[in-house]
Design a protein around this motif. Structure first.
Motif, PDB file in Angstrom:
ATOM      1  N   VAL A  38       0.904  -0.983  -0.173  1.00  0.00           N
ATOM      2  CA  VAL A  38      -0.358   0.071  -0.283  1.00  0.00           C
ATOM      3  C   VAL A  38       0.648   1.521   0.263  1.00  0.00           C
ATOM      4  CG1 VAL A  38      -1.246   1.995   1.715  1.00  0.00           C
ATOM      5  CG2 VAL A  38      -1.920  -1.236   1.492  1.00  0.00           C
ATOM      6  N   THR A  39       1.754   0.951   0.831  1.00  0.00           N
ATOM      7  CA  THR A  39       2.950   1.865   0.910  1.00  0.00           C
ATOM      8  C   THR A  39       2.968   2.815  -0.356  1.00  0.00           C
ATOM      9  OG1 THR A  39       3.956   2.374   3.311  1.00  0.00           O
ATOM     10  CG2 THR A  39       4.953   3.414   1.827  1.00  0.00           C
ATOM     11  N   LEU A  40       3.370   1.664  -1.030  1.00  0.00           N
ATOM     12  CA  LEU A  40       4.989   1.749  -2.579  1.00  0.00           C
ATOM     13  C   LEU A  40       3.402   2.233  -3.529  1.00  0.00           C
ATOM     14  CD1 LEU A  40       6.627  -1.897  -2.106  1.00  0.00           C
ATOM     15  CD2 LEU A  40       7.827   1.065  -2.148  1.00  0.00           C
ATOM     16  N   LEU A  41       2.302   1.358  -3.248  1.00  0.00           N
ATOM     17  CA  LEU A  41       1.044   2.360  -4.605  1.00  0.00           C
ATOM     18  C   LEU A  41       1.041   3.736  -4.378  1.00  0.00           C
ATOM     19  CD1 LEU A  41      -0.626  -0.939  -4.389  1.00  0.00           C
ATOM     20  CD2 LEU A  41       0.769   0.052  -6.417  1.00  0.00           C
ATOM     21  N   GLY A  42       1.010   3.851  -3.056  1.00  0.00           N
ATOM     22  CA  GLY A  42       1.077   5.205  -2.594  1.00  0.00           C
ATOM     23  C   GLY A  42       1.436   6.115  -2.999  1.00  0.00           C
ATOM     24  N   SER A  43       2.851   5.803  -3.043  1.00  0.00           N
ATOM     25  CA  SER A  43       4.564   7.092  -3.801  1.00  0.00           C
ATOM     26  C   SER A  43       4.342   6.504  -4.924  1.00  0.00           C
ATOM     27  CB  SER A  43       5.376   5.627  -2.731  1.00  0.00           C
ATOM     28  OG  SER A  43       5.705   4.978  -3.546  1.00  0.00           O
ATOM     29  N   GLU A  44       3.704   5.892  -5.409  1.00  0.00           N
ATOM     30  CA  GLU A  44       3.679   5.564  -7.315  1.00  0.00           C
ATOM     31  C   GLU A  44       2.667   6.994  -7.499  1.00  0.00           C
ATOM     32  OE1 GLU A  44       5.249   4.164 -10.036  1.00  0.00           O
ATOM     33  OE2 GLU A  44       6.522   3.024  -8.305  1.00  0.00           O
ATOM     34  N   ALA A  45       1.408   6.502  -7.171  1.00  0.00           N
ATOM     35  CA  ALA A  45       0.172   7.786  -7.223  1.00  0.00           C
ATOM     36  C   ALA A  45       0.979   8.993  -6.708  1.00  0.00           C
ATOM     37  CB  ALA A  45      -1.009   6.428  -6.532  1.00  0.00           C
ATOM     38  N   ALA A  46       1.841   9.316  -6.052  1.00  0.00           N
ATOM     39  CA  ALA A  46       1.607  10.833  -5.933  1.00  0.00           C
ATOM     40  C   ALA A  46       3.363  11.305  -6.860  1.00  0.00           C
ATOM     41  CB  ALA A  46       2.468  10.552  -4.337  1.00  0.00           C
ATOM     42  N   ARG A  47       3.744  10.374  -7.245  1.00  0.00           N
ATOM     43  CA  ARG A  47       4.591  10.392  -8.064  1.00  0.00           C
ATOM     44  C   ARG A  47       3.920  10.955  -9.527  1.00  0.00           C
ATOM     45  NH1 ARG A  47       9.628   6.850  -8.438  1.00  0.00           N
ATOM     46  NH2 ARG A  47       8.526   5.607  -6.999  1.00  0.00           N
ATOM     47  N   SER A  48       2.962  10.249  -9.786  1.00  0.00           N
ATOM     48  CA  SER A  48       2.288  10.230 -11.145  1.00  0.00           C
ATOM     49  C   SER A  48       1.365  11.642 -11.422  1.00  0.00           C
ATOM     50  CB  SER A  48       1.222   8.816 -11.636  1.00  0.00           C
ATOM     51  OG  SER A  48       0.322   8.729 -10.539  1.00  0.00           O
ATOM     52  N   LEU A  49       0.993  11.822 -10.314  1.00  0.00           N
ATOM     53  CA  LEU A  49       0.458  12.901 -10.132  1.00  0.00           C
ATOM     54  C   LEU A  49       0.880  14.214 -10.403  1.00  0.00           C
ATOM     55  CD1 LEU A  49      -0.615  13.659  -6.703  1.00  0.00           C
ATOM     56  CD2 LEU A  49      -3.015  12.876  -8.560  1.00  0.00           C
ATOM     57  N   PRO A  50      -0.367  14.875 -11.370  1.00  0.00           N
ATOM     58  CA  PRO A  50       0.829  16.404 -12.219  1.00  0.00           C
ATOM     59  C   PRO A  50       1.207  17.438 -11.088  1.00  0.00           C
ATOM     60  CG  PRO A  50      -1.811  16.479 -12.436  1.00  0.00           C
ATOM     61  CD  PRO A  50      -1.412  15.045 -11.542  1.00  0.00           C
ATOM     62  N   ARG A  51       2.326  17.657 -11.801  1.00  0.00           N
ATOM     63  CA  ARG A  51       2.338  19.477 -10.391  1.00  0.00           C
ATOM     64  C   ARG A  51       2.206  20.335 -10.957  1.00  0.00           C
ATOM     65  NH1 ARG A  51       7.458  17.000  -8.319  1.00  0.00           N
ATOM     66  NH2 ARG A  51       8.441  15.551  -9.341  1.00  0.00           N
ATOM     67  N   SER A  52       1.551  21.285  -9.838  1.00  0.00           N
ATOM     68  CA  SER A  52       1.255  22.228 -10.211  1.00  0.00           C
ATOM     69  C   SER A  52       2.033  23.294 -10.180  1.00  0.00           C
ATOM     70  CB  SER A  52       0.565  22.774  -8.776  1.00  0.00           C
ATOM     71  OG  SER A  52       1.129  22.501  -7.518  1.00  0.00           O
ATOM     72  N   SER A  53       1.756  24.199 -10.597  1.00  0.00           N
ATOM     73  CA  SER A  53       3.239  25.559 -10.799  1.00  0.00           C
ATOM     74  C   SER A  53       2.771  26.372  -9.483  1.00  0.00           C
ATOM     75  CB  SER A  53       3.067  26.456 -12.574  1.00  0.00           C
ATOM     76  OG  SER A  53       1.869  26.598 -12.871  1.00  0.00           O
ATOM     77  N   SER A  54       2.645  26.128  -8.709  1.00  0.00           N
ATOM     78  CA  SER A  54       2.238  27.033  -7.462  1.00  0.00           C
ATOM     79  C   SER A  54       2.932  27.651  -7.085  1.00  0.00           C
ATOM     80  CB  SER A  54       1.624  25.995  -6.586  1.00  0.00           C
ATOM     81  OG  SER A  54       2.169  25.470  -6.206  1.00  0.00           O
ATOM     82  N   SER A  55       4.614  27.785  -7.153  1.00  0.00           N
ATOM     83  CA  SER A  55       5.877  27.870  -6.703  1.00  0.00           C
ATOM     84  C   SER A  55       6.206  29.597  -7.208  1.00  0.00           C
ATOM     85  CB  SER A  55       6.704  27.900  -7.691  1.00  0.00           C
ATOM     86  OG  SER A  55       6.824  27.262  -8.959  1.00  0.00           O
ATOM     87  N   GLY A  56       4.806  30.186  -7.831  1.00  0.00           N
ATOM     88  CA  GLY A  56       5.144  31.831  -8.291  1.00  0.00           C
ATOM     89  C   GLY A  56       5.711  31.852  -9.393  1.00  0.00           C
ATOM     90  N   ARG A  57       6.538  30.624 -10.682  1.00  0.00           N
ATOM     91  CA  ARG A  57       6.879  31.320 -11.665  1.00  0.00           C
ATOM     92  C   ARG A  57       6.491  30.896 -12.959  1.00  0.00           C
ATOM     93  NH1 ARG A  57      12.304  27.505 -11.349  1.00  0.00           N
ATOM     94  NH2 ARG A  57      11.169  26.333 -12.903  1.00  0.00           N
ATOM     95  N   SER A  58       6.209  31.840 -13.641  1.00  0.00           N
ATOM     96  CA  SER A  58       6.009  31.339 -14.995  1.00  0.00           C
ATOM     97  C   SER A  58       7.332  30.406 -15.575  1.00  0.00           C
ATOM     98  CB  SER A  58       5.359  32.659 -15.661  1.00  0.00           C
ATOM     99  OG  SER A  58       6.548  33.844 -16.056  1.00  0.00           O
ATOM    100  N   ASP A  59       6.725  30.552 -16.850  1.00  0.00           N
ATOM    101  CA  ASP A  59       7.212  29.834 -17.688  1.00  0.00           C
ATOM    102  C   ASP A  59       8.959  30.828 -19.014  1.00  0.00           C
ATOM    103  OD1 ASP A  59       6.149  26.633 -17.607  1.00  0.00           O
ATOM    104  OD2 ASP A  59       4.988  27.399 -18.838  1.00  0.00           O
TER     105      ASP A  59
END
Length: 62
Positions: A38-59
């Motif tokens: 379950v832990t390994l599946l949770g880590s895989e799911a967290a890694r596959s989530l799209p990363r948000s660009s909420s760091s305040g930096r634009s392209d």
């Protein structure tokens, strides 16, 4: 309240990591192997989530 929730999350993560370690050693009971999976599946799911660009930096800032 937030500290309590974060503390529980940290404890769950540490417990999951301990189960993964014990399973990797090869001497784990069934419930430890289940928690490890379950832990390994949770880590895989967290890694596959799209990363948000909420760091305040634009392209265009690169």
């Amino acid at each position: 309240m937030a500290v309590l929730v974060l503390s529980l999350v940290v404890l769950l993560v540490l417990g999951g990591c301990a189960c993964v370690y014990r399973t990797a050693r090869g001497d784990a009971p069934r419930w430890v192997r289940v928690v490890s999976r379950v832990t390994l599946l949770g880590s895989e799911a967290a890694r596959s989530l799209p990363r948000s660009s909420s760091s305040g930096r634009s392209d265009s800032d690169e």
